[in-house]
Design a protein around this motif. Sequence first.
Motif, PDB file in Angstrom:
ATOM      1  N   HIS A   1       0.859  -1.181   0.000  1.00 49.79           N
ATOM      2  CA  HIS A   1       0.000   0.000   0.000  1.00 49.79           C
ATOM      3  C   HIS A   1       0.887   1.220   0.000  1.00 49.79           C
TER       4      HIS A   1
ATOM      5  N   GLN B   1      -5.066  -0.271   1.895  1.00 43.39           N
ATOM      6  CA  GLN B   1      -4.328  -0.518   3.144  1.00 43.39           C
ATOM      7  C   GLN B   1      -4.762  -1.823   3.803  1.00 43.39           C
ATOM      8  N   TRP B   2      -6.064  -2.065   3.907  1.00 43.02           N
ATOM      9  CA  TRP B   2      -6.559  -3.256   4.581  1.00 43.02           C
ATOM     10  C   TRP B   2      -6.087  -4.528   3.878  1.00 43.02           C
TER      11      TRP B   2
ATOM     12  N   GLU C   1      -2.503  -5.224   4.868  1.00 38.40           N
ATOM     13  CA  GLU C   1      -2.467  -5.746   6.235  1.00 38.40           C
ATOM     14  C   GLU C   1      -2.958  -7.194   6.301  1.00 38.40           C
ATOM     15  N   ARG C   2      -3.933  -7.533   5.496  1.00 42.09           N
ATOM     16  CA  ARG C   2      -4.482  -8.899   5.492  1.00 42.09           C
ATOM     17  C   ARG C   2      -3.489  -9.907   4.916  1.00 42.09           C
TER      18      ARG C   2
END
Length: 178
Positions: free
Chosen positions: A80, A85-86, A89-90
């Motif tokens: 990202h 962003q998510w 992170e995942r």
Amino acid sequence: MHEYRIRTATPTDLDLARGVMLDTVYRDFGTGYVPRWHADIIDPGAFYVVPPRHTLLVAVDEKDGTVAATAALDARGPTHPPNPQWLAERYPSGETAQLRRVYTRPEHRRRGLARQLVEELLDFARADGGYRSVYLHTYPHSPGAMGLWQTLGKVVCDEREDVPGGGSGVVHFEIPLV
């Protein structure tokens, strides 16, 4: 009828594999070579052959010895930006096996090569033991891509629908590791 041998790329395969990859980004994607996106294409050995948790597979046409298709896996998760962003992170680097450069020359398509290559990559990821997920992204206009990935995994983000303004139009998938 063509017969193919799927195997881990050797140093002598790298120029032919690079040709498949470059032809794809120019012909199918229409982007051409973009250094920030395609540095691995220029030096696939450094990205996929040398690192121990990475691999590059090729499908070699037994008739003439040419590389008909490629597929790679590495331990780099999506970043990202440009990805949400998510999503980064995942699918963190180190824990995520990312499928990359699953490309087949047009004259060799519709023969199951991409699926066979992906199955070999999944076996590689399982044998590694350190990956908890398998991730990839694709462009919906890539010939045959959406159909293949929809049979192998699930969409976790379709930027055309899930990101304001359509993002970059990429569709993100997770492939079951088990």
